[in-house]
Design a protein around this motif. Sequence first.
Motif, mmCIF file in Angstrom:
data_model
loop_
_atom_site.group_PDB
_atom_site.id
_atom_site.type_symbol
_atom_site.label_atom_id
_atom_site.label_comp_id
_atom_site.label_asym_id
_atom_site.label_seq_id
_atom_site.Cartn_x
_atom_site.Cartn_y
_atom_site.Cartn_z
ATOM 1 N N ASP A 185 0.935 -1.072 -0.060
ATOM 2 C CA ASP A 185 0.043 0.037 0.023
ATOM 3 C C ASP A 185 0.902 1.335 -0.116
ATOM 4 O OD1 ASP A 185 -2.290 1.457 -0.256
ATOM 5 O OD2 ASP A 185 -2.520 1.403 1.976
ATOM 6 N N CYS A 186 1.832 1.251 -0.892
ATOM 7 C CA CYS A 186 2.678 2.528 -0.931
ATOM 8 C C CYS A 186 2.600 3.072 -2.304
ATOM 9 C CB CYS A 186 4.324 1.931 -0.676
ATOM 10 S SG CYS A 186 4.660 1.247 0.788
ATOM 11 N N LEU A 187 1.578 3.125 -3.079
ATOM 12 C CA LEU A 187 1.251 3.665 -4.184
ATOM 13 C C LEU A 187 0.961 5.175 -4.012
ATOM 14 C CD1 LEU A 187 -0.474 0.965 -6.023
ATOM 15 C CD2 LEU A 187 1.896 1.710 -6.403
ATOM 16 N N PRO A 188 1.260 6.009 -4.882
ATOM 17 C CA PRO A 188 1.846 5.625 -6.191
ATOM 18 C C PRO A 188 3.474 5.674 -5.891
ATOM 19 C CG PRO A 188 1.302 8.140 -5.858
ATOM 20 C CD PRO A 188 0.555 7.498 -5.020
ATOM 21 N N LEU A 189 4.088 4.964 -6.665
ATOM 22 C CA LEU A 189 5.528 4.881 -6.508
ATOM 23 C C LEU A 189 6.095 5.963 -7.066
ATOM 24 C CD1 LEU A 189 8.003 2.877 -5.941
ATOM 25 C CD2 LEU A 189 7.618 2.002 -8.287
ATOM 26 N N ASN A 190 6.919 6.559 -6.581
ATOM 27 C CA ASN A 190 7.955 7.814 -6.885
ATOM 28 C C ASN A 190 9.049 7.157 -7.903
ATOM 29 O OD1 ASN A 190 6.810 10.206 -5.547
ATOM 30 N ND2 ASN A 190 6.966 9.131 -4.057
ATOM 31 N N VAL A 191 9.219 7.734 -9.005
ATOM 32 C CA VAL A 191 10.130 7.179 -9.966
ATOM 33 C C VAL A 191 10.877 8.707 -10.715
ATOM 34 C CG1 VAL A 191 10.375 6.273 -12.307
ATOM 35 C CG2 VAL A 191 8.766 5.251 -10.881
ATOM 36 N N LEU A 192 12.035 8.545 -10.994
ATOM 37 C CA LEU A 192 13.040 9.676 -11.508
ATOM 38 C C LEU A 192 13.338 9.177 -12.912
ATOM 39 C CD1 LEU A 192 14.450 12.254 -11.470
ATOM 40 C CD2 LEU A 192 16.263 10.853 -10.311
ATOM 41 N N ILE A 193 13.024 9.998 -13.768
ATOM 42 C CA ILE A 193 13.803 9.570 -15.169
ATOM 43 C C ILE A 193 14.494 11.023 -15.888
ATOM 44 C CG2 ILE A 193 11.685 9.739 -16.505
ATOM 45 C CD1 ILE A 193 13.304 7.683 -18.539
ATOM 46 N N LEU A 194 15.729 11.040 -16.022
ATOM 47 C CA LEU A 194 16.245 12.075 -16.630
ATOM 48 C C LEU A 194 15.966 11.825 -18.047
ATOM 49 C CD1 LEU A 194 19.395 13.003 -14.503
ATOM 50 C CD2 LEU A 194 17.100 13.582 -14.280
ATOM 51 N N ASP A 195 15.358 12.541 -18.793
ATOM 52 C CA ASP A 195 15.117 12.409 -20.238
ATOM 53 C C ASP A 195 16.371 13.491 -20.883
ATOM 54 O OD1 ASP A 195 14.526 12.610 -23.022
ATOM 55 O OD2 ASP A 195 12.076 12.543 -22.405
ATOM 56 N N LEU A 196 17.073 12.679 -21.572
ATOM 57 C CA LEU A 196 18.364 13.306 -22.215
ATOM 58 C C LEU A 196 17.974 13.739 -23.698
ATOM 59 C CD1 LEU A 196 21.259 11.035 -20.802
ATOM 60 C CD2 LEU A 196 19.856 12.992 -19.777
ATOM 61 N N GLU A 197 16.894 13.975 -24.170
ATOM 62 C CA GLU A 197 16.410 14.573 -25.365
ATOM 63 C C GLU A 197 16.960 13.502 -26.556
ATOM 64 O OE1 GLU A 197 17.904 17.852 -28.585
ATOM 65 O OE2 GLU A 197 18.221 18.111 -26.718
ATOM 66 N N ALA A 198 18.165 13.104 -26.925
ATOM 67 C CA ALA A 198 18.572 12.248 -27.712
ATOM 68 C C ALA A 198 18.259 10.786 -27.621
ATOM 69 C CB ALA A 198 20.133 12.467 -28.337
ATOM 70 N N GLN A 199 17.038 10.597 -27.667
ATOM 71 C CA GLN A 199 16.388 9.308 -27.164
ATOM 72 C C GLN A 199 15.818 8.419 -28.454
ATOM 73 O OE1 GLN A 199 17.338 8.139 -24.028
ATOM 74 N NE2 GLN A 199 16.185 9.654 -22.572
ATOM 75 N N TYR A 200 15.916 7.310 -28.487
ATOM 76 C CA TYR A 200 15.031 6.558 -29.506
ATOM 77 C C TYR A 200 13.684 6.829 -29.484
ATOM 78 C CZ TYR A 200 19.030 3.026 -30.593
ATOM 79 O OH TYR A 200 20.116 2.608 -30.783
ATOM 80 N N GLN A 201 12.959 7.194 -30.308
ATOM 81 C CA GLN A 201 11.466 7.130 -30.434
ATOM 82 C C GLN A 201 10.548 6.066 -29.550
ATOM 83 O OE1 GLN A 201 9.754 10.112 -31.082
ATOM 84 N NE2 GLN A 201 8.050 9.072 -29.832
ATOM 85 N N HIS A 202 11.210 4.879 -29.676
ATOM 86 C CA HIS A 202 10.654 3.868 -28.925
ATOM 87 C C HIS A 202 10.717 4.090 -27.539
ATOM 88 C CE1 HIS A 202 9.065 1.172 -31.549
ATOM 89 N NE2 HIS A 202 10.038 1.111 -32.297
ATOM 90 N N THR A 203 11.897 4.620 -27.035
ATOM 91 C CA THR A 203 12.275 5.116 -25.588
ATOM 92 C C THR A 203 11.174 5.937 -25.068
ATOM 93 O OG1 THR A 203 14.645 4.476 -25.614
ATOM 94 C CG2 THR A 203 14.081 5.892 -23.984
ATOM 95 N N ALA A 204 11.081 7.094 -26.125
ATOM 96 C CA ALA A 204 10.063 8.156 -25.422
ATOM 97 C C ALA A 204 8.872 7.419 -25.295
ATOM 98 C CB ALA A 204 10.135 9.200 -26.520
ATOM 99 N N ASP A 205 8.278 6.603 -26.363
ATOM 100 C CA ASP A 205 7.040 6.089 -26.084
ATOM 101 C C ASP A 205 6.780 5.231 -24.923
ATOM 102 O OD1 ASP A 205 6.567 7.085 -28.560
ATOM 103 O OD2 ASP A 205 6.776 5.219 -29.909
ATOM 104 N N TYR A 206 7.836 4.635 -24.571
ATOM 105 C CA TYR A 206 7.831 3.853 -23.341
ATOM 106 C C TYR A 206 7.828 4.713 -22.040
ATOM 107 C CZ TYR A 206 9.568 0.120 -19.851
ATOM 108 O OH TYR A 206 9.756 -0.521 -18.749
ATOM 109 N N ILE A 207 8.672 5.996 -22.223
ATOM 110 C CA ILE A 207 8.487 6.890 -21.037
ATOM 111 C C ILE A 207 7.070 7.297 -20.758
ATOM 112 C CG2 ILE A 207 9.303 8.847 -20.137
ATOM 113 C CD1 ILE A 207 12.049 8.473 -21.382
ATOM 114 N N GLN A 208 6.427 7.386 -22.013
ATOM 115 C CA GLN A 208 5.052 8.193 -22.149
ATOM 116 C C GLN A 208 4.224 7.117 -21.375
ATOM 117 O OE1 GLN A 208 4.329 11.255 -23.462
ATOM 118 N NE2 GLN A 208 1.916 10.885 -22.813
ATOM 119 N N ARG A 209 4.230 5.798 -21.495
ATOM 120 C CA ARG A 209 3.308 4.897 -20.937
ATOM 121 C C ARG A 209 3.457 4.763 -19.683
ATOM 122 N NH1 ARG A 209 5.428 1.870 -25.508
ATOM 123 N NH2 ARG A 209 6.634 0.613 -24.350
#
Length: 406
Positions: A53-77
């Motif tokens: 019962d510890c939701l929501p889970l806090n998550v950090l991501i540093l988006d470095l701009e020069a990513q695969y589009q598939h990576t951007a899509d995964y982060i979006q999900r």
Amino acid sequence: MSKTYLPVDVYTAARQRMERVFDDFPSVYLSFSAGKDSGVMLNLALEVAREKDCLPLNVLILDLEAQYQHTADYIQRVADNPDVNLHWVCLPLHLRNAVSQIQPHWMCWDPDAKDLWVRDLPDHPKVISDENYFPFFKRGMEFEEFVPAFGEWFSEQHGGERTACMVGIRSDESLNRFRTIVNERKTRWEDFGWTTLVTPNVYNAYPIYDWKTDDVWTANGKFGWDYNKVYDLMHLAGLSLHDMRLCQPFGDDQRQGLWLFKILEPDVWAKLVNRVAGANFGQRHVQEMGNVMGNIRIQLPEGYTWKRYAKFLLATMPPYLAEHYRKKIAKFLKVWRKDIRSGKYPVDRIYDFADPKMEAARKVPSWRRVCKVILKNDYWCKGLSFSQTTREMDRQLALITKYMDL
């Protein structure tokens, strides 16, 4: 140091570690890169967080701009998952560019280069793009500076409580990662080898440190977990499971995979070439032997000594970069001269060149070593036994600023 195997499978062991993290730490977040390891850790942590019962889970991501589009899509999900409180950081960070001597660093999400961005800024409420959002942030911070500063900030947001950051590194990935786990000099939480103190209030926890690559993909398949679909393209391109890497593509080690970017997502690759100096040059030559990128064997031009060649290479560099290398080389020579006088090593001078195996093992000083560092665009001069530190990063920014103001 030999490995000691536990009487449980890695999935069960990782769950037990995560349960202990949620029980022992009032404040918990997960460091996410959108790669296979942090992805499987995220899915596992969500399972445990739901049960605790510890939701929501806090998550950090540093988006470095020069990513695969598939990576951007995964982060979006991941951002769209209601069980995840994603800190989706899209801020101008200073990043290594090992494929260019003219531009040895670049800045993702640079407001002054907006027309060249590889992607538009993600349109999502969880995106953090305001440079004033974090009190510690300054434009051009290094990735390695931002991460621990975020941990302390996150702890402060939770009343300064003891905080755990779960990190998805595996000891099988590299010797350095194995050393991170087995280092007996580090401060641990409750003597757990899979934890380490990184700042006064923050511990890193490595719950999947003993997983193998096969374990990651077995878990994704068995439990139907979501993952970055760029790995499917890597598989179709013929890469083995162990050769699949996802990271900032222009780093000293990461540049080896630039050719793959061009194949997997050519539309994104075209934008990358326009965005980061040396990208196309790097993907064409990074795996070649010789002087172009300083790989394996380098050749001395006719009529030169290695010392003279090093001085020639320095003279062709941009001023701030030449000054940076000169300071490193001077320190390298000073240390070795001191060691020679003390008799610490069985050498009697700074050689022009020496036994290649001794040079590779960094057991003898030579001007050929210096030349190789310059040709490899080894900015931090790891080939001269230096390493990247916070103090070095501050000096680097001061040098860049000095020459920009001229």
